[in-house]
Structures are given as C-alpha cells and as structure tokens.
Design a protein around this motif. Structure first.
Motif, PDB file in Angstrom:
ATOM      1  N   GLY A  26       0.805  -1.219   0.000  1.00 22.89           N
ATOM      2  CA  GLY A  26       0.000   0.000   0.000  1.00 22.89           C
ATOM      3  C   GLY A  26       0.836   1.266   0.000  1.00 22.89           C
ATOM      4  N   ASP A  27       0.169   2.361  -0.249  1.00 23.99           N
ATOM      5  CA  ASP A  27       0.775   3.681  -0.270  1.00 23.99           C
ATOM      6  C   ASP A  27       1.056   4.111   1.171  1.00 23.99           C
ATOM      7  OD1 ASP A  27       1.401   6.372  -0.487  1.00 23.99           O
ATOM      8  OD2 ASP A  27      -0.125   6.772  -1.994  1.00 23.99           O
ATOM      9  N   VAL A  70      -8.224  -0.336  -0.251  1.00 23.52           N
ATOM     10  CA  VAL A  70      -9.296  -0.041   0.704  1.00 23.52           C
ATOM     11  C   VAL A  70      -8.851   1.000   1.731  1.00 23.52           C
ATOM     12  CG1 VAL A  70     -10.787  -1.068   2.481  1.00 23.52           C
ATOM     13  CG2 VAL A  70     -10.328  -2.310   0.377  1.00 23.52           C
ATOM     14  N   ILE A  71      -7.551   1.120   1.957  1.00 25.64           N
ATOM     15  CA  ILE A  71      -7.038   2.085   2.933  1.00 25.64           C
ATOM     16  C   ILE A  71      -7.543   3.491   2.630  1.00 25.64           C
ATOM     17  CG2 ILE A  71      -4.957   3.217   3.830  1.00 25.64           C
ATOM     18  CD1 ILE A  71      -3.469   0.605   3.311  1.00 25.64           C
ATOM     19  N   MET A  72      -7.679   3.830   1.373  1.00 21.55           N
ATOM     20  CA  MET A  72      -8.144   5.167   1.002  1.00 21.55           C
ATOM     21  C   MET A  72      -9.645   5.333   1.236  1.00 21.55           C
ATOM     22  SD  MET A  72      -5.386   6.345   0.476  1.00 21.55           S
ATOM     23  CE  MET A  72      -4.595   7.520  -0.559  1.00 21.55           C
ATOM     24  N   MET A  76      -7.591   3.418   8.287  1.00 18.95           N
ATOM     25  CA  MET A  76      -7.287   2.700   9.512  1.00 18.95           C
ATOM     26  C   MET A  76      -7.193   3.679  10.679  1.00 18.95           C
ATOM     27  SD  MET A  76      -3.561   1.684   8.119  1.00 18.95           S
ATOM     28  CE  MET A  76      -2.656   3.051   7.445  1.00 18.95           C
ATOM     29  N   THR A  77      -7.328   3.143  11.875  1.00 17.27           N
ATOM     30  CA  THR A  77      -7.235   3.970  13.070  1.00 17.27           C
ATOM     31  C   THR A  77      -6.115   3.453  13.962  1.00 17.27           C
ATOM     32  OG1 THR A  77      -8.785   2.641  14.365  1.00 17.27           O
ATOM     33  CG2 THR A  77      -9.727   4.399  13.008  1.00 17.27           C
ATOM     34  N   ASN A 151      -2.349 -15.268  16.081  1.00 13.26           N
ATOM     35  CA  ASN A 151      -2.404 -13.996  15.373  1.00 13.26           C
ATOM     36  C   ASN A 151      -3.577 -13.210  15.931  1.00 13.26           C
ATOM     37  OD1 ASN A 151      -0.333 -14.627  13.404  1.00 13.26           O
ATOM     38  ND2 ASN A 151      -1.808 -16.038  12.540  1.00 13.26           N
ATOM     39  N   THR A 152      -3.432 -11.916  16.014  1.00 10.58           N
ATOM     40  CA  THR A 152      -4.545 -11.086  16.468  1.00 10.58           C
ATOM     41  C   THR A 152      -4.913 -10.107  15.373  1.00 10.58           C
ATOM     42  OG1 THR A 152      -3.019  -9.545  17.556  1.00 10.58           O
ATOM     43  CG2 THR A 152      -3.981 -11.287  18.919  1.00 10.58           C
ATOM     44  N   LEU A 153      -6.190  -9.859  15.251  1.00  8.37           N
ATOM     45  CA  LEU A 153      -6.715  -8.904  14.281  1.00  8.37           C
ATOM     46  C   LEU A 153      -7.658  -7.950  15.000  1.00  8.37           C
ATOM     47  CD1 LEU A 153      -7.743 -11.448  11.496  1.00  8.37           C
ATOM     48  CD2 LEU A 153      -5.725  -9.986  11.478  1.00  8.37           C
ATOM     49  N   ALA A 154      -7.671  -6.715  14.563  1.00  7.33           N
ATOM     50  CA  ALA A 154      -8.618  -5.744  15.109  1.00  7.33           C
ATOM     51  C   ALA A 154      -9.055  -4.834  13.967  1.00  7.33           C
ATOM     52  CB  ALA A 154      -7.971  -4.925  16.219  1.00  7.33           C
ATOM     53  N   ASP A 155     -10.308  -4.442  13.998  1.00  9.00           N
ATOM     54  CA  ASP A 155     -10.792  -3.525  12.964  1.00  9.00           C
ATOM     55  C   ASP A 155     -11.080  -2.161  13.572  1.00  9.00           C
ATOM     56  OD1 ASP A 155     -13.332  -3.640  14.159  1.00  9.00           O
ATOM     57  OD2 ASP A 155     -14.207  -4.861  12.569  1.00  9.00           O
ATOM     58  N   GLU A 156     -11.469  -1.241  12.722  1.00  5.04           N
ATOM     59  CA  GLU A 156     -11.714   0.130  13.155  1.00  5.04           C
ATOM     60  C   GLU A 156     -12.968   0.278  14.001  1.00  5.04           C
ATOM     61  OE1 GLU A 156     -14.453  -0.353   9.827  1.00  5.04           O
ATOM     62  OE2 GLU A 156     -12.450  -1.082  10.237  1.00  5.04           O
ATOM     63  N   LYS A 157     -13.802  -0.744  14.032  1.00  3.77           N
ATOM     64  CA  LYS A 157     -15.046  -0.697  14.809  1.00  3.77           C
ATOM     65  C   LYS A 157     -14.864  -1.176  16.246  1.00  3.77           C
ATOM     66  CE  LYS A 157     -17.981  -1.272  10.834  1.00  3.77           C
ATOM     67  NZ  LYS A 157     -17.540  -2.008   9.687  1.00  3.77           N
ATOM     68  N   GLY A 158     -13.703  -1.784  16.543  1.00  7.75           N
ATOM     69  CA  GLY A 158     -13.458  -2.281  17.892  1.00  7.75           C
ATOM     70  C   GLY A 158     -13.501  -3.792  18.009  1.00  7.75           C
ATOM     71  N   ASN A 159     -13.796  -4.481  16.913  1.00  6.19           N
ATOM     72  CA  ASN A 159     -13.799  -5.943  16.937  1.00  6.19           C
ATOM     73  C   ASN A 159     -12.364  -6.452  17.005  1.00  6.19           C
ATOM     74  OD1 ASN A 159     -16.697  -6.356  16.460  1.00  6.19           O
ATOM     75  ND2 ASN A 159     -16.257  -5.417  14.482  1.00  6.19           N
TER      76      ASN A 159
END
Length: 169
Positions: A26-27, A70-72, A76-77, A151-159
């Motif tokens: 990504g950019d 999708v970053i654009m 991300m937060t 592995n851990t994943l987190a999204d911008e919604k708090g999941n």
C-alpha cells in the motif's frame, strides 16, 4: 545503539519501504501522517538494533492485511493497532517489549511506529522479509518452522479476533 526516530527518518523509511515494497504493502502516505501525529502526541519513538534484542523478552511484529486500495476508502485507526497488540499480550500472558514490521512494504513498514509511540516501546530495526510479501508465509520465521500463530486482528469498529492457524499457508 538505540536511536530516536524523527519526522525525517519516517519520510526516509516510507521512501525505502516504497522502493523495497515494489508497489506492495500500500501507499505509505497515510501511515506517514499517522506516525508524525503519534510523534507529536506521544513523544519520541525508540529504534533499537536487532543486536540488542534478547530472548527473554517478547517482541511482536505488526502490520495489516487485505486489499491496500481499501485504505483510502476505509482509513485505519491507531486504536485498532493498539487493540491488536493488547490482544496479543493478553493471549500470550506476557508484556510486549517491542515491535517491528512484519514486512518492509508500504504502510506495513510504518504501523509498528504508531504502536510503539502509543505503547512507549521500541521498534526493532528489522522486518520479517526484507520487502513486501504477497503471502504471509513468505516471512523468514516460516523458514525456521516457527508456529504461525497466535495472530490477532482488530478492525476500526473495535472488533478483535485471535486466530490459531494450523500453519502459515
């Protein structure tokens, strides 16, 4: 010798990541802005040489996965990176002593600096591959048959999610 990262170093890292990433990862523009903001809010970020990493401490790579375009659309937060690293510490039941990029491509080269600033931990001057990768199992850890999880994943919604993959494939 430990160094402290400044805005010029972040620009240089982003440029290098763009070259080594050869378009992957990504950019880095949004990542650069996020790191520079983190520097202003949280203060200096330590950059530690690999030679100063000891086996009795836990260092965790960080980055993101998915389509980089999708970053654009869905920016991300910093909080999602923090939640992912906190979930890893909770899962391992260990304090995370530092972080480093999982790859040196695009924005993934910069995410550890955002985490390090927030957690006040160092970034280790290394990465898992030496360039951007198209598949997660292409890091050097896989060559040594290290487990690919948790592995851990987190999204911008708090999941937040913890994964225990069978292997890195």
């Amino acid at each position: 010798m430990t160094k402290y990262v400044d805005e010029q170093m972040i620009d240089d890292i982003a440029l290098g990541a763009s070259v080594l990433g050869t378009g992957g990862g990504g950019d880095p523009v949004i990542g650069v802005q996020m790191v520079k903001y983190a520097l202003k809010v949280f203060g200096p970020i330590m950059l530690t040489p690999l030679s100063q990493v000891h086996d009795d401490k836990t260092f965790v790579p960080c980055g993101m996965i998915g389509a980089t375009t999708v970053i654009m659309e869905k920016i991300m937060t910093p909080g999602q990176f923090l939640r992912a690293i906190d979930a890893m510490a909770c899962t391992l039941k260990e304090r995370i002593a530092g972080t480093f990029p999982i790859e040196i491509g695009g924005v993934n080269a910069l995410i550890p600096f955002i985490v390090a600033a927030q957690k006040q931990i160092p970034v280790v001057d290394c990465d898992g591959m030496g360039r951007a990768f198209p598949e997660a199992q292409m890091v050097t850890f896989y060559l040594n048959e290290l487990p690919s999880g948790p592995n851990t994943l987190a999204d911008e919604k708090g999941n937040t999610l913890v994964l225990y993959p069978i292997d890195g494939m």
